[in-house]
Design a protein around this motif. Structure first.
Motif, mmCIF file in Angstrom:
data_model
loop_
_atom_site.group_PDB
_atom_site.id
_atom_site.type_symbol
_atom_site.label_atom_id
_atom_site.label_comp_id
_atom_site.label_asym_id
_atom_site.label_seq_id
_atom_site.Cartn_x
_atom_site.Cartn_y
_atom_site.Cartn_z
ATOM 1 N N TYR A 189 1.016 -1.356 0.100
ATOM 2 C CA TYR A 189 0.015 0.020 0.127
ATOM 3 C C TYR A 189 0.830 1.301 -0.010
ATOM 4 O O TYR A 189 2.015 1.090 0.501
ATOM 5 N N SER A 249 0.196 5.564 0.289
ATOM 6 C CA SER A 249 -0.699 6.611 0.381
ATOM 7 C C SER A 249 -0.105 7.945 0.557
ATOM 8 O O SER A 249 1.029 7.922 1.626
ATOM 9 N N THR A 253 -4.731 7.017 -2.533
ATOM 10 C CA THR A 253 -4.119 5.621 -1.849
ATOM 11 C C THR A 253 -4.092 4.768 -2.965
ATOM 12 O O THR A 253 -5.182 4.435 -3.962
ATOM 13 N N TRP A 254 -3.076 3.999 -3.087
ATOM 14 C CA TRP A 254 -2.718 3.027 -4.172
ATOM 15 C C TRP A 254 -2.399 1.580 -3.578
ATOM 16 O O TRP A 254 -1.725 1.564 -2.603
ATOM 17 N N ARG A 255 -2.547 0.450 -4.241
ATOM 18 C CA ARG A 255 -2.308 -0.822 -3.859
ATOM 19 C C ARG A 255 -1.573 -1.645 -5.073
ATOM 20 O O ARG A 255 -2.010 -1.576 -6.166
ATOM 21 N N ASP A 295 -0.442 -5.191 -6.471
ATOM 22 C CA ASP A 295 -0.801 -6.596 -6.390
ATOM 23 C C ASP A 295 0.418 -7.402 -7.036
ATOM 24 O O ASP A 295 1.006 -7.315 -8.055
ATOM 25 N N ARG A 300 -2.861 -0.190 -8.443
ATOM 26 C CA ARG A 300 -4.447 0.218 -8.896
ATOM 27 C C ARG A 300 -4.888 1.205 -7.886
ATOM 28 O O ARG A 300 -4.164 0.964 -6.432
ATOM 29 N N LYS A 301 -5.332 2.266 -8.339
ATOM 30 C CA LYS A 301 -5.766 3.198 -7.177
ATOM 31 C C LYS A 301 -6.983 3.009 -6.523
ATOM 32 O O LYS A 301 -8.206 2.451 -7.250
ATOM 33 N N ILE A 302 -7.116 2.778 -5.245
ATOM 34 C CA ILE A 302 -8.160 2.284 -4.621
ATOM 35 C C ILE A 302 -8.948 3.244 -3.784
ATOM 36 O O ILE A 302 -10.019 3.288 -3.290
ATOM 37 N N HIS A 303 -8.282 4.713 -3.758
ATOM 38 C CA HIS A 303 -8.948 5.807 -3.204
ATOM 39 C C HIS A 303 -8.475 6.973 -3.648
ATOM 40 O O HIS A 303 -7.261 7.184 -3.783
ATOM 41 N N GLU A 322 -4.781 -5.111 4.968
ATOM 42 C CA GLU A 322 -5.732 -4.024 4.238
ATOM 43 C C GLU A 322 -5.724 -3.009 5.245
ATOM 44 O O GLU A 322 -6.943 -2.209 4.736
ATOM 45 N N GLY A 367 -10.923 -0.034 2.742
ATOM 46 C CA GLY A 367 -11.150 0.741 1.740
ATOM 47 C C GLY A 367 -11.801 2.356 2.231
ATOM 48 O O GLY A 367 -12.145 2.889 1.077
#
Length: 592
Positions: free
Chosen positions: A189, A191, A203-205, A207, A214-217, A242, A271
């Motif tokens: 993660y 951020s 915030t990015w994750r 994988d 992948r941008k998750i926020h 997470e 999330g």
């Protein structure tokens, strides 16, 4: 306390490292010989790491090559930490720029590793363990170049591999953010943080199965009261696969305004963001680590910086524990009769033994105070903290307190624009029957209010890094202050009122219109400032109550005025007081 005499060769002191715990090794990732807070570039200079032997449970102890003792003191700075959830033993590996070192507990010796391919030198990244090594992402290198890449080190093969090259999306290059990897099976993660010209709040994750970002926020609005504003140089700790906690940091500079350092704490969990308690003092680059039992320990951090006027600083023995489930901080003092580490910022801190509530800390930069001397030396010591308050190792203490330039700015602006200037305008419009009292009070309150507002304006300029007016509150505030000063000068040099005078009519209309616009805009901008400061709920309640009373007072006095005008008892709002003119040295009697 001394290092093991059997060690023939060590890396040398430096800040800006990363601490990651693996199954058989403790990894120290990259470093810097100069403090990152001053935007200095990194240099390829090795660090000294005092070795770590088997530990016995104590309160705070230094990890040596022979026997452990208590908390330590020496050199290392600007470190983000990744927090896996398993133990390590046997060796220490430290990676610094193009140098890699491995320390064996069995032989009490250092071994230099020489991978053929290495990532660009960097600091202020996020990192964490992988099944066969560890991974790092983002950070800043020489010439202040930020990164957004992901590299993985295979400890067995002694090789680096870049993982993100095929990813269709990437976060903006940044450093000083929050995040990491919880355990070897978790994703990475990233951020917040700072880039070339911006602060980030998205915030990015990453994988590791697909090697994709992948941008998750998305980015947080700079005036949102429910999410952490853009910042860098914060402390963070992974609390689950997470979830992670972020504390403090700098919210000012790079087209943004806010506290620097701040004292707000946030938890990213499945999330979304949740705000935590704000008991500890504000800090830059504190060390955070998940210590098991649902708790995060925080030690150190830079506190007394440019924005800070007064602060009750955290002492050498202070450790703050955050209960992750309740979001409540509990400040403690270490109950230890032996050695205590030098207070520091930018140290690497990570989980050591979650079952025993232990955390390990390495290096950092010593705080400039009487305890550490004026030179603020870099540190290279390694310590273990037992963060179990139930065993009597920690004694509870009170919360921190501080006063900063942004708070002083808010106080002066509130009293100037929110009290004096507003009251002076009310008197000029609604109390003209009290002649000449209304005019004298109007002049005095407007002069006092403008002086206080100018002082507050100066405090705002002094407290913001970089472009002072590139964000909404700053730009809006500049326009309001210009309107206030222009209106004051116009009143000072007002034309003489004569029957049928066009110049007087224009002045009277412009003076009242500009004054009212400035006063209303100031009330709105005070609210924007509270949003920018992520003000506590009590401050918000006070402000909304005051604003409501201000509106009700206006409506009530306006109703009274119109009733008196209907009865012929009220003076017109553009009339002069029944006192002689004072050669233009007083403000106009026309209402604002």
């Amino acid at each position: 306390m001394t290092s093991d005499p059997n060690i023939d060769m060590n890396p040398s002191p430096s800040p800006c490292v990363h601490l990651v715990r693996l199954e058989h090794c403790l990894l120290l990732l990259f470093g810097c010989t100069t403090c990152f807070l001053h935007n200095t570039c990194c240099h390829s200079v090795p660090l000294v790491l005092i070795g770590s032997g088997r530990t016995r449970r104590t309160t705070v102890r230094k990890k040596q090559t022979t026997s452990p003792t208590t908390w330590p003191s020496t050199d290392r700075h600007s470190t983000e930490t990744a927090l896996p959830s398993f133990t390590f033993s046997g060796c220490l590996i430290w990676f610094f720029f193009f140098f890699s070192w491995s320390y064996s507990f069995q032989s009490n010796s250092w071994t230099e590793l020489s991978p053929t391919v290495v990532p660009p030198a960097r600091q202020q990244m996020v990192a964490g363990p992988r099944p066969d090594g560890f991974a790092v992402a983002a950070g800043v290198g020489q010439q202040s170049q930020p990164f957004n890449d992901v590299w993985q080190f295979d400890a067995g093969a002694n090789t680096w591999t870049q993982l993100d090259q095929a990813s269709p999306h990437h976060p903006e290059p940044r450093f000083g953010g929050a995040g990491g990897i919880f355990d070897p099976t978790s994703n990475l993660y990233l951020s917040h943080g700072k880039g070339d010209d911006d602060l980030f709040s998205d915030t990015w994750r990453f994988d590791f199965d697909t090697n994709e970002w992948r941008k998750i926020h998305g980015s947080v609005r700079s005036l949102s009261p429910r999410s952490p504003h853009a910042r860098f140089n914060c402390g963070s700790a992974m609390t689950g696969a997470e979830s992670f906690v972020m504390y403090g940091g700098c919210l000012s500079g790079a087209n943004s305004g806010g506290l620097c350092p701040s004292n707000d704490a946030w938890q990213w969990n499945n999330g979304d963001w949740d705000q935590q308690d704000t008991c500890p003092s504000p800090r830059l680059l504190p060390g955070l680590a998940f210590v098991g039992a649902g708790q995060v320990a925080m030690y150190g951090g830079q506190q007394n910086v440019k924005q800070v006027v007064t602060i009750v600083e955290s002492s050498l023995r202070n450790v703050d524990l955050l209960d992750v489930s309740s979001g409540v901080w509990r400040p403690f003092t270490v109950d230890n009769d032996t050695q205590i580490p030098a207070f520091r910022f930018g140290a690497g801190m990570t989980t050591y033994e979650p079952a025993q509530q232990l955390a390990v800390m390495f290096g950092g930069q010593s705080r400039r105070d009487a305890d550490t001397g004026p030179d603020s030396p870099l540190l290279n010591d390694l310590w273990v903290l037992e963060a179990n308050a139930e065993k009597g190792a920690l004694a509870a203490v009170g919360c921190g307190s501080f006063l900063s330039l942004p708070f002083l700015h808010g106080i002066f602006m509130f009293v100037g624009w929110g009290v004096c200037l507003q009251t002076g305008a009310l008197i000029a419009r609604y109390f003209r029957e009290k002649d000449p009292w209304w005019f004298k009070m109007h002049v005095r309150l407007q002069v006092l209010g403008l002086i206080l507002a100018l002082v507050g304006f100066g405090l705002a300029i002094a407290s913001v890094e970089g472009n002072h007016f590139s964000f909404a509150h700053g730009g809006f505030g500049l326009a309001i202050m210009i309107a206030g000063v222009v209106n004051f000068l116009g009143a000072w040099q007002r034309p003489v009122k004569e029957p049928g005078s066009t110049s007087w009519a224009v002045f009277s209309f412009a003076h009242k219109l500009l004054g009212r616009l400035a006063l209303f805009s100031a009330m709105v901008n005070i609210g924007l400032g509270l949003l920018l400061m992520v003000a506590p709920m009590a401050v918000w309640v006070f402000w909304f109550v005051l604003f409501f009373l201000w509106v009700i007072t206006h409506f009530g006095l306006e109703h009274r005025k119109r009733e008196r005008e209907a009865l012929g008892l009220a003076k017109k709002t553009d009339s002069l007081p029944t006192i002689p003119e004072v050669d233009g040295s007083t403000l106009s009697s026309s209402s604002v």
